[in-house]
Design a protein around this motif. Structure first.
Motif, PDB file in Angstrom:
ATOM      1  N   GLY A  94       0.805  -1.210   0.000  1.00 45.24           N
ATOM      2  CA  GLY A  94       0.000   0.000   0.000  1.00 45.24           C
ATOM      3  C   GLY A  94       0.836   1.257   0.000  1.00 45.24           C
ATOM      4  N   GLY A  95       2.144   1.111  -0.018  1.00 41.09           N
ATOM      5  CA  GLY A  95       3.030   2.258  -0.163  1.00 41.09           C
ATOM      6  C   GLY A  95       3.395   2.979   1.112  1.00 41.09           C
ATOM      7  N   THR A  96       2.991   2.477   2.256  1.00 38.56           N
ATOM      8  CA  THR A  96       3.372   3.167   3.490  1.00 38.56           C
ATOM      9  C   THR A  96       4.787   2.773   3.879  1.00 38.56           C
ATOM     10  OG1 THR A  96       2.403   1.433   4.861  1.00 38.56           O
ATOM     11  CG2 THR A  96       1.000   3.328   4.343  1.00 38.56           C
ATOM     12  N   GLU A  97       5.566   3.760   4.203  1.00 38.74           N
ATOM     13  CA  GLU A  97       6.965   3.530   4.564  1.00 38.74           C
ATOM     14  C   GLU A  97       7.086   3.406   6.071  1.00 38.74           C
ATOM     15  OE1 GLU A  97      11.133   5.914   4.295  1.00 38.74           O
ATOM     16  OE2 GLU A  97       9.753   6.111   2.647  1.00 38.74           O
ATOM     17  N   VAL A  98       7.894   2.476   6.519  1.00 33.20           N
ATOM     18  CA  VAL A  98       8.122   2.263   7.942  1.00 33.20           C
ATOM     19  C   VAL A  98       9.582   2.580   8.230  1.00 33.20           C
ATOM     20  CG1 VAL A  98       8.123   0.563   9.804  1.00 33.20           C
ATOM     21  CG2 VAL A  98       6.380   0.459   8.019  1.00 33.20           C
ATOM     22  N   LEU A  99       9.801   3.354   9.286  1.00 37.73           N
ATOM     23  CA  LEU A  99      11.173   3.670   9.667  1.00 37.73           C
ATOM     24  C   LEU A  99      11.837   2.431  10.257  1.00 37.73           C
ATOM     25  CD1 LEU A  99      10.566   7.111  11.366  1.00 37.73           C
ATOM     26  CD2 LEU A  99      11.445   6.698   9.077  1.00 37.73           C
ATOM     27  N   PRO A 100      13.147   2.316  10.089  1.00 40.46           N
ATOM     28  CA  PRO A 100      13.840   1.173  10.698  1.00 40.46           C
ATOM     29  C   PRO A 100      13.766   1.273  12.217  1.00 40.46           C
ATOM     30  CG  PRO A 100      15.413   2.721   9.784  1.00 40.46           C
ATOM     31  CD  PRO A 100      14.048   3.196   9.377  1.00 40.46           C
ATOM     32  N   GLU A 101      13.876   0.128  12.873  1.00 44.21           N
ATOM     33  CA  GLU A 101      13.843   0.113  14.328  1.00 44.21           C
ATOM     34  C   GLU A 101      15.057   0.834  14.896  1.00 44.21           C
ATOM     35  OE1 GLU A 101      13.051  -3.493  16.394  1.00 44.21           O
ATOM     36  OE2 GLU A 101      11.868  -4.289  14.735  1.00 44.21           O
ATOM     37  N   PRO A 102      14.866   1.559  16.009  1.00 45.78           N
ATOM     38  CA  PRO A 102      16.010   2.232  16.622  1.00 45.78           C
ATOM     39  C   PRO A 102      16.964   1.217  17.236  1.00 45.78           C
ATOM     40  CG  PRO A 102      14.069   2.426  18.002  1.00 45.78           C
ATOM     41  CD  PRO A 102      13.635   1.769  16.715  1.00 45.78           C
ATOM     42  N   PRO A 103      18.190   1.626  17.485  1.00 49.58           N
ATOM     43  CA  PRO A 103      19.141   0.706  18.124  1.00 49.58           C
ATOM     44  C   PRO A 103      18.601   0.231  19.465  1.00 49.58           C
ATOM     45  CG  PRO A 103      20.193   2.785  17.544  1.00 49.58           C
ATOM     46  CD  PRO A 103      18.740   2.928  17.249  1.00 49.58           C
ATOM     47  N   GLN A 104      18.960  -0.967  19.841  1.00 47.99           N
ATOM     48  CA  GLN A 104      18.491  -1.552  21.099  1.00 47.99           C
ATOM     49  C   GLN A 104      19.334  -1.040  22.263  1.00 47.99           C
ATOM     50  OE1 GLN A 104      15.684  -3.390  21.254  1.00 47.99           O
ATOM     51  NE2 GLN A 104      15.491  -2.942  19.094  1.00 47.99           N
ATOM     52  N   SER A 105      19.158   0.231  22.587  1.00 51.63           N
ATOM     53  CA  SER A 105      19.950   0.822  23.660  1.00 51.63           C
ATOM     54  C   SER A 105      19.126   1.074  24.913  1.00 51.63           C
ATOM     55  CB  SER A 105      20.570   2.133  23.183  1.00 51.63           C
ATOM     56  OG  SER A 105      19.555   3.057  22.820  1.00 51.63           O
ATOM     57  N   GLY A 106      17.868   0.660  24.911  1.00 51.51           N
ATOM     58  CA  GLY A 106      16.994   0.920  26.051  1.00 51.51           C
ATOM     59  C   GLY A 106      17.516   0.357  27.351  1.00 51.51           C
ATOM     60  N   ALA A 107      17.963  -0.894  27.333  1.00 51.85           N
ATOM     61  CA  ALA A 107      18.463  -1.513  28.572  1.00 51.85           C
ATOM     62  C   ALA A 107      19.690  -0.768  29.094  1.00 51.85           C
ATOM     63  CB  ALA A 107      18.797  -2.979  28.331  1.00 51.85           C
ATOM     64  N   ARG A 108      20.571  -0.383  28.196  1.00 52.23           N
ATOM     65  CA  ARG A 108      21.766   0.366  28.602  1.00 52.23           C
ATOM     66  C   ARG A 108      21.373   1.715  29.194  1.00 52.23           C
ATOM     67  NH1 ARG A 108      24.451   1.692  23.761  1.00 52.23           N
ATOM     68  NH2 ARG A 108      23.380   3.663  23.922  1.00 52.23           N
TER      69      ARG A 108
END
Length: 67
Positions: A5-19
């Motif tokens: 359908g043409g919707t663009e999704v941003l890439p996931e952010p780095p997994q830095s939440g735990a840090r």
């Protein structure tokens, strides 16, 4: 990444939440040792959250988001 359908999704952010959580906890335990200091830290956090919610509400109103 594109979805059907043409919707663009941003890439996931780095997994830095735990840090980030570990850093914040260590900082909090180091700097806010007294009850008064801990209560002040909570007041500051509550103020920050209030401001962020107000910003969120203003943007939702400006862009016509109802939920």
């Amino acid at each position: 990444m594109d979805r059907p359908g043409g919707t663009e999704v941003l890439p996931e952010p780095p997994q830095s939440g735990a840090r980030d959580v570990e850093f914040a906890l260590a900082l909090t335990l180091d700097r806010f040792r007294t009850r008064a200091a801990q209560e002040r830290a909570l007041e500051v956090l509550q103020f920050k959250l209030d401001v962020l919610w107000q910003m969120n509400d203003a943007m939702a109103l400006a862009y016509g988001v109802t939920q």
